[in-house]
Scaffold this active site. Structure first.
Site, mmCIF file in Angstrom:
data_model
loop_
_atom_site.group_PDB
_atom_site.id
_atom_site.type_symbol
_atom_site.label_atom_id
_atom_site.label_comp_id
_atom_site.label_asym_id
_atom_site.label_seq_id
_atom_site.Cartn_x
_atom_site.Cartn_y
_atom_site.Cartn_z
ATOM 1 N N GLU A 56 -49.608 40.207 -99.871
ATOM 2 C CA GLU A 56 -48.157 40.350 -99.734
ATOM 3 C C GLU A 56 -47.555 41.257 -100.799
ATOM 4 O O GLU A 56 -46.670 42.062 -100.518
ATOM 5 C CB GLU A 56 -47.474 38.973 -99.790
ATOM 6 C CG GLU A 56 -47.640 38.125 -98.550
ATOM 7 C CD GLU A 56 -48.929 37.325 -98.520
ATOM 8 O OE1 GLU A 56 -49.710 37.435 -99.488
ATOM 9 O OE2 GLU A 56 -49.166 36.601 -97.550
ATOM 10 N N ALA A 80 -41.870 32.905 -94.192
ATOM 11 C CA ALA A 80 -40.972 33.164 -95.322
ATOM 12 C C ALA A 80 -41.587 32.644 -96.615
ATOM 13 O O ALA A 80 -41.461 33.267 -97.668
ATOM 14 C CB ALA A 80 -39.627 32.492 -95.078
ATOM 15 N N PHE A 82 -44.538 32.665 -97.582
ATOM 16 C CA PHE A 82 -45.549 33.556 -98.170
ATOM 17 C C PHE A 82 -44.890 34.659 -99.006
ATOM 18 O O PHE A 82 -45.546 35.319 -99.806
ATOM 19 C CB PHE A 82 -46.438 34.180 -97.091
ATOM 20 C CG PHE A 82 -47.213 33.169 -96.288
ATOM 21 C CD1 PHE A 82 -47.345 31.860 -96.723
ATOM 22 C CD2 PHE A 82 -47.827 33.524 -95.097
ATOM 23 C CE1 PHE A 82 -48.059 30.924 -95.975
ATOM 24 C CE2 PHE A 82 -48.542 32.603 -94.345
ATOM 25 C CZ PHE A 82 -48.659 31.296 -94.785
ATOM 26 N N HIS A 125 -45.401 25.659 -94.613
ATOM 27 C CA HIS A 125 -45.142 26.661 -93.579
ATOM 28 C C HIS A 125 -43.802 26.437 -92.892
ATOM 29 O O HIS A 125 -43.532 27.018 -91.858
ATOM 30 C CB HIS A 125 -46.230 26.622 -92.503
ATOM 31 C CG HIS A 125 -47.536 27.196 -92.928
ATOM 32 N ND1 HIS A 125 -48.206 26.768 -94.033
ATOM 33 C CD2 HIS A 125 -48.308 28.163 -92.392
ATOM 34 C CE1 HIS A 125 -49.339 27.443 -94.153
ATOM 35 N NE2 HIS A 125 -49.423 28.294 -93.171
#
Lengths: 326, 697
Positions: A56, A80, A82, A125
């Site tokens: 990322e 989001a 991550f 998550h």
């Protein structure tokens, strides 16, 4: 001409149209375009549509670099949460360049991430963490609640010269709705009054808009007319529309899937409490996620999330028709 | 070297069959929605889990990733409790709070799985560090896939493990696909053992279907790790027989390769190997499979019979309760005054012996005291052994040694993760991140690991760590070294957030933060660092969650945090000169927040100003204002005024930065507007029926 398509298709359509319209729009991210059959790869080739590793930080950093070099990258980030891995790029790099260079450069990137997947996706998550991006000067935050907005806000995000966090709600992915064909833009900072009413102002975002509308229907059958407003973008925030409504109703209920402390909902509450103080007939109340990580087990998950009943109950409370909780 | 003997081979075969049957049963249950949520199965990787975990003791800790069922079972987690967790039942390992991706069985040394790829790699280092500090011979194992290798935290962790020679064994299940993306699309390096080569790890690559080879290779590493050596990398080339998650359309599959992999199934190979060697006859091998199936059916029945948890059962697990450090009642000890407080000092005259110290020296003293009192306290961070740029940790390495005061590379994510892992293993780490701007690099660790571990494990794990960091503008450091980002962490359930405004508060609050069983973010404003104040030589601990009223007044309440507390007192002096008596409150901790004191004050004064250094829009002041308007609405006589920075990054040019930074002038002006605010002419205060309140009585 509008036709009915799902939320996710509306987002893809906006990206596709913008890529066709502007050669500088790039699209990359994890697990993207892994087959030659991918519609983006077929239309725009691997130079503009790229798959990335699970990196990322480098993905977002690369997007910022490409933007500084004149491109308009859209980064697919899936969850989001991550983005927390890459927060330095999101906060300290992307939104700072324009300011720190005295306006000499710009960073037109779109960070596209899903959020709020409360369907047993448990603690890492499901977070609704858009507030963490809302308080960052230089970033913009869009939260579409229906397919047409998803398309129009994505197109606007891509054309915006600033970094934009585009948060789509996972539970809306397959939700159908009327979406205009061809070029369609929804301006940032313009709230959508989804339902008019004179008794109470209900401000809701994302998945919560549908729940607020459902609650408004229930309330209407009891003779309570709620005005339901979807701000659509949290930054910029269309306070004028919200305040105009509060002037009319004198009461506000804010609905936010996120946990309440230091949330976007609290931010809106503080603004109304300040600028709308003279019109308020009751305290601003909120219906938010409970202060907990989202649990896995279904009944507990439902318990921590806002729903129609909690919204309707809170509206009755601010109207003085239910006991006010301490 | 330990090689496979007949009994062990039978045991491993049993474990692999138990995992295989479990996973295939879960797949079927998922299709019929009897398990919900996101499920990642490990079919094809059973051999690695079995051969590794069979050689570990309960005290050896294992961390795993999102594909963790097999690792948990191999480490000894009872299948019925794993199954109950997947069905979200109260008898699940984590009481239904964690689910498939967050299994924990603390008693069996299975410290958990994570949904953030590679996110808990540094936690394993922290566990190994704790074993070393305790002088134990436990070994830590962390499972991960090749997809994690492209994430920065992998490199930070491998580097740190090698640098500190930690007894960690990294076990990579290299299945050639990261989620849905094949290796050729995500890296140019085929073998993970090649990636770690420059770090100097002892490493070996074996076939993931060759259980005897995995057993031997891991056994050799384990023996050396047990003697205190490390780190090691065991890379197993495996195949993920099922999709990334159940429901994955698997468009990336190559049918030819699939057929080849089916022939190399680890369970079938192990069984054939055992029969060929005469260790097992086909009949007893078949019995092992049938027993495994029967066990899993029992597990399913157990899980189905287990009730769902009470919905409200979730909330008590957000925070760990203090054990052995009883919460005190209202603070009654000698008052530790704010340096510029004048109005509220409840005791005077001869107090305990005092000395004049700076804020940063008080932090230093508090750390030293905590380390003296409790050998579990360690300090980790960049440059901490040398004292750091502000000498906050000066002298600690001399007194407590470099085993407890650890310098780190510039790897904020891994460093924070190490602290989390060490805390889960029973230490009380204090990690320093020099600037709050840099917590952006550790936010995944802080939010996804530290804040959630206690909750997701159903209370099995706790994270008693403190993250010390600094905030604030004023030093011409620009937009990446001057922010005030405390609202972020205050948003996260599971964290506590402390912002001291004086040396005395810092001392007392830091002691409590270190003793707290939860992760605490301790934010120090650098502008306060060199202010001097009188401090008792034996300061009292201050309870978290108690606001401090520094000055009493009946006309307006000023709630200020950190540096702005001093400014609030200054503004209060100016207001007093104009005949306005301001009450000044410092919440001291943002989370938990002492709303009772704050709202109680506003209910008396009817007017409020909230002040902090962060940006107003999205700053913590919105939280304060929203809570105050809710709790004191019927008494409010004017809008709550918020004082904060404008919505821009922090500018570096001196006049711009000075204008940017809020202070006493802004607080004074905000208070005056609140005092002077009145209903517009001709407009009566609206009456209301809400809760039958008597508006503005």
């Amino acid at each position: 001409m509008a036709r009915e398509i799902p939320y996710i298709a509306a987002i893809n359509e906006a990206i596709h149209l913008e890529m066709a319209r502007d050669d500088t729009v790039l699209y990359f991210g994890q697990n993207l375009a892994t087959t030659e059959n991918d519609e983006f790869v077929k239309a725009f080739g691997h130079d503009r549509v790229r798959v990335t590793p699970i990196s990322e930080t480098a993905e977002i950093g690369m997007a910022i670099g490409a933007a500084l070099a004149g491109y308009r990258p859209v980064v697919e980030l899936y969850m989001a949460e991550f983005m927390l891995v890459a927060m330095n790029q999101v906060v300290n790099e992307g939104p700072r360049f324009r300011y720190m260079s005295g306006g000499r450069v710009k960073v037109p990137i779109v960070l596209k991430a899903g959020y709020g997947f409360t369907a047993g996706w448990a603690g890492q998550h499901t977070g609704s963490i858009y507030n963490m991006f809302t308080g960052i000067p230089g970033l913009k935050v869009a939260l579409p609640a229906r397919p047409a907005d998803a398309k129009g806000l994505m197109a606007t995000a891509i054309r915006d010269d600033n970094p934009v966090c585009f948060f789509h709600h996972y539970l809306l992915t397959l939700e159908p709705g009327d979406v205009p064909e061809g070029e369609y833009l929804v301006p940032f900072g313009q709230a959508d009054i989804r339902r008019s009413g004179g008794d109470v102002t209900v401000v809701a975002t994302g998945w919560m808009v549908g729940k607020a509308l459902a609650a408004a229907e229930t309330l209407a059958s009891e003779g309570i007319e709620a005005e339901v407003i979807d701000p659509r973008t949290l930054n910029p925030l269309d306070l004028a529309t919200i305040l105009t409504s509060v002037e009319k109703t004198g009461r506000a209920v804010l609905v936010d899937q996120a946990t309440r402390r230091a949330s976007a909902s609290q931010m809106i509450a503080a603004e109304i409490a300040d600028l709308g103080f003279r019109w308020l007939k009751a305290p601003i109340k909120q219906v938010t996620g409970l202060e907990a990580t989202v649990p896995y087990s279904e009944p507990m998950e439902a318990y921590v999330l806002p729903d129609e009943e909690k919204i309707a109950g809170t509206v009755r409370q601010v109207l003085g028709e239910a006991p006010v909780a301490a | 070297m330990r090689t496979l003997d007949p009994q062990t081979a039978a045991d491993l075969l049993r474990t692999t069959w138990r995992i295989r049957c479990f996973e295939e049963r879960v797949a079927a249950l998922k299709r019929t929605l009897q398990v919900h949520g996101l499920i990642h199965l490990s079919v094809g990787g059973e051999g690695v889990a079995a051969a590794v975990c069979a050689q570990l003791r309960d005290e050896d800790v294992v961390y795993s990733g999102h594909r963790a069922h097999g690792h948990a079972i191999a480490k000894g987690a009872p299948t019925e409790r794993v199954m109950a967790e997947l069905m979200g039942r109260v008898d699940g390992l984590c009481r239904g709070l964690g689910g498939s991706m967050h299994l924990v069985d603390r008693d069996r040394g299975f410290f958990g799985a994570t949904g953030v790829v590679g996110g808990n790699l540094p936690l394993a280092l922290g566990n190994a560090l704790a074993a070393r500090v305790r002088a134990g011979d436990e070994v830590t194992v962390v499972f991960f896939g090749d997809g994690a290798v492209q994430a920065g935290h992998f490199h930070e962790s491998v580097n740190l493990a090698a640098l500190w020679r930690l007894p960690v064994i990294f076990v990579c299940e290299n299945n050639g696909v990261a989620e849905f993306t094949s290796r050729s699309e995500h890296t140019t390096v085929e073998l993970v053992s090649d990636v770690v080569a420059p770090y100097g790890l002892q490493r070996e690559t074996v076939a993931g279907s060759d259980v005897p080879a995995i057993f031997e290779a891991f056994g050799a590493f384990l023996e050396r790790a047990r003697a205190g050596n490390g780190p090691f990398l065991l890379e197993c080339l495996t195949h993920r027989r099922r999709g990334h998650y159940e429901g994955d359309p698997e468009r990336y599959r190559d049918p030819v390769a699939e057929e080849e992999w089916r022939r190399r199934d680890p369970v079938a190979r192990l069984q054939a190997h055992a029969i060929e060697n005469g260790w097992l006859d086909p009949g007893s091998a078949g019995a092992i499979e049938r027993e495994a199936q029967a066990e899993i059916e029992r597990a399913v029945r157990f899980a189905r019979e287990s009730p769902y948890p009470e919905p409200g059962a979730a909330e008590p697990f957000v925070y760990a309760l203090a054990v052995g450090c009883p919460e005190k009642g209202p603070h009654t000890g000698p008052y530790l005054g704010h340096p510029s407080a004048t109005g509220a000092r409840p005791h005077g005259g001869a107090g305990p012996p005092e000395s004049e110290v700076t804020f940063v020296r008080a932090i230093n003293d508090a750390l030293a005291r905590a380390m003296r009192a409790d050998e579990r306290v360690i300090v980790i961070g960049e440059d901490v052994a040398e004292g750091g740029p502000y000498m906050a940790t000066a002298g600690l390495a001399d007194e407590f040694g470099r085993d407890r005061v650890l310098n780190t590379p510039i790897s904020e994510g891994a460093v924070c993760g190490v602290a989390i892992g060490a805390a889960q293993a029973g230490l009380r780490p204090v990690v320093e991140i020099m600037f709050i701007d840099f917590i952006t690099l550790a936010l995944d660790q802080l939010v996804n690991q530290a804040a959630k571990a206690h909750f997701m494990s159903g209370g099995q794990l706790s994270v008693p760590m403190v993250l010390r960091t600094t905030c604030g503008a004023g030093s011409r450091s620009g937009a990446q070294h001057s922010q005030s980002l405390e609202a972020w962490v205050a948003h996260v359930p599971g964290l506590k957030v402390v912002m001291p405004s004086s040396a005395a508060d810092a001392t007392g609050l830091l002691a409590s933060a270190i003793a707290d069983p939860n992760p605490v973010v301790f934010v120090e404003n650098r502008a306060l660092y060199f202010r001097r104040e009188q401090l008792p030589e034996a300061p009292e601990r201050l309870q978290l969650g108690r606001a401090h009223t520094l000055r009493f007044g009946a006309d307006i309440t000023i709630v200020a945090t950190s540096r702005l507390v001093g400014d609030a007192l200054e503004a209060a002096d100016r207001l007093a000169a104009g005949g306005v008596q301001a009450e000044v409150i410092d919440p001291r901790t943002l989370l938990p927040l002492d709303l009772e004191t704050i709202a109680g004050s506003v209910r008396r004064t009817g007017r409020a100003v909230v002040a902090h250094e962060a940006v107003t829009l999205g700053g913590f002041g919105a939280e304060l204002a929203a809570q105050i308007q809710d709790a004191a609405f019927d008494r409010l006589e004017a809008p709550i005024q918020r004082v904060g920075a404008p919505f821009t990054p922090v500018p570096v040019s001196p006049p711009l930065e000075d204008a940017y930074r809020p202070g006493a002038g802004e607080i004074y002006a905000a208070a005056r507007s609140a005092i002077e605010w009145d209903w517009p002419e001709g407009k009566e205060p609206p009456l209301t029926t809400a809760g039958g309140r008597d508006f503005r009585s």
